[in-house]
Write an enzyme that holds these catalytic residues in place. Structure first.
Site, PDB file in Angstrom:
ATOM      1  CD  GLN A  86     -14.963  -0.305  -2.043  1.00 17.45           C
ATOM      2  OE1 GLN A  86     -16.158  -0.434  -1.740  1.00 17.45           O
ATOM      3  NE2 GLN A  86     -14.374  -1.026  -2.970  1.00 17.45           N
TER       4      GLN A  86
ATOM      5  CG  ASN B 197     -12.471  -0.516   4.327  1.00 17.40           C
ATOM      6  OD1 ASN B 197     -12.738  -1.045   5.406  1.00 17.40           O
ATOM      7  ND2 ASN B 197     -11.373   0.201   4.154  1.00 17.40           N
TER       8      ASN B 197
ATOM      9  CG  HIS C 235      -8.849  -2.998  -1.910  1.00 16.34           C
ATOM     10  ND1 HIS C 235      -9.784  -2.252  -2.607  1.00 16.34           N
ATOM     11  CD2 HIS C 235      -8.604  -2.309  -0.773  1.00 16.34           C
ATOM     12  CE1 HIS C 235     -10.081  -1.170  -1.924  1.00 16.34           C
ATOM     13  NE2 HIS C 235      -9.388  -1.181  -0.799  1.00 16.34           N
TER      14      HIS C 235
ATOM     15  CG  ASP D  70      -2.041   0.973   1.173  1.00 18.07           C
ATOM     16  OD1 ASP D  70      -3.198   0.544   1.203  1.00 18.07           O
ATOM     17  OD2 ASP D  70      -1.777   2.196   1.083  1.00 18.07           O
TER      18      ASP D  70
HETATM   19  P1  AMP Z   1      -9.843   1.526   0.716  1.00 14.27           P
HETATM   20  O1  AMP Z   1      -9.929   2.848   1.457  1.00 14.27           O
HETATM   21  O2  AMP Z   1     -10.213   0.329   1.500  1.00 14.27           O
HETATM   22  O3  AMP Z   1     -10.554   1.621  -0.617  1.00 14.27           O
HETATM   23  O4  AMP Z   1      -8.282   1.332   0.422  1.00 14.27           O
HETATM   24  C1  AMP Z   1      -7.609   1.909  -0.656  1.00 14.27           C
HETATM   25  C2  AMP Z   1      -6.143   1.782  -0.348  1.00 14.27           C
HETATM   26  O5  AMP Z   1      -5.428   1.851  -1.552  1.00 14.27           O
HETATM   27  C3  AMP Z   1      -5.576   2.859   0.574  1.00 14.27           C
HETATM   28  O6  AMP Z   1      -4.975   2.237   1.704  1.00 14.27           O
HETATM   29  C4  AMP Z   1      -4.556   3.579  -0.299  1.00 14.27           C
HETATM   30  O7  AMP Z   1      -3.415   3.965   0.424  1.00 14.27           O
HETATM   31  C5  AMP Z   1      -4.222   2.519  -1.331  1.00 14.27           C
HETATM   32  N1  AMP Z   1      -3.779   2.985  -2.625  1.00 14.27           N
HETATM   33  C6  AMP Z   1      -4.409   3.879  -3.423  1.00 14.27           C
HETATM   34  N2  AMP Z   1      -3.730   4.024  -4.591  1.00 14.27           N
HETATM   35  C7  AMP Z   1      -2.668   3.181  -4.521  1.00 14.27           C
HETATM   36  C8  AMP Z   1      -1.596   2.870  -5.414  1.00 14.27           C
HETATM   37  N3  AMP Z   1      -1.475   3.448  -6.608  1.00 14.27           N
HETATM   38  N4  AMP Z   1      -0.684   1.945  -5.003  1.00 14.27           N
HETATM   39  C9  AMP Z   1      -0.804   1.344  -3.792  1.00 14.27           C
HETATM   40  N5  AMP Z   1      -1.786   1.600  -2.927  1.00 14.27           N
HETATM   41  C10 AMP Z   1      -2.697   2.515  -3.269  1.00 14.27           C
END
Ligand code: AMP
Ligand code: ZN
Length: 136
Positions: A93, A86, A99, A30
């Protein structure tokens, strides 16, 4: 899915730090980690959330989460582990491609995944029981 960042990462079109990859999934670090080693399991096919993902793939994701928890715990010597997933904006989310968060936990860390416990009333219990039973 066009314009889905996790589709692009999962397919390799956009680079990410990959810890593991197979036919169905890519596991990446992440970019905004809650703790050292925070990783994400991404299915290679696009499903927005837990409601859309097929049961079989959801099962495989959970098996992979268990394997990754073991590997990350041995590698990083963390003291505990959260698996978080989430669904929908109210649930936090932000990327609408299913994910699973793999979050290593360390003694005394400040990762905030807690809530204030409420009260399960008799009324709620009865209402929830009858509503849920009607949906099976
Ligand atoms: P959620 O809030 O459950 O949708 O989680 C989305 C997650 O994706 C967050 O923890 C972000 O830090 C992560 N994220 C968003 N864009 C990227 C990216 N390009 N590479 C890695 N992680 C990402
Ligand atoms: Zn996607």
């Amino acid at each position: 899915m066009e314009n889905c960042i996790f589709c692009k990462i999962a397919s390799g079109e956009i680079p990410a730090t990959t810890l593991y990859e197979d036919q169905d999934f890519r596991v990446i670090l992440d970019l905004g980690p809650a703790s050292k080693g925070h990783a994400l399991i991404l299915p290679k096919e696009h499903y927005a959330n837990i409601y859309e993902i097929p049961e079989e793939l959801a099962g495989k994701a959970m098996i992979l989460a268990k394997k990754m928890a073991n590997v990350l715990t041995r590698a990083l010597k963390c003291d505990g582990f959260n698996i978080v997933q989430n669904n929908g904006e109210p649930a936090g989310q932000t990327v609408f491609h299913f994910h699973m968060h793999l979050i290593p936990r360390y003694e005394g860390d400040q990762v905030g995944l807690t809530w204030n416990p409420g009260n399960l009333t008799e009324e709620d219990k009865e209402e929830i029981l009858s509503k849920v039973k009607a949906e099976f």
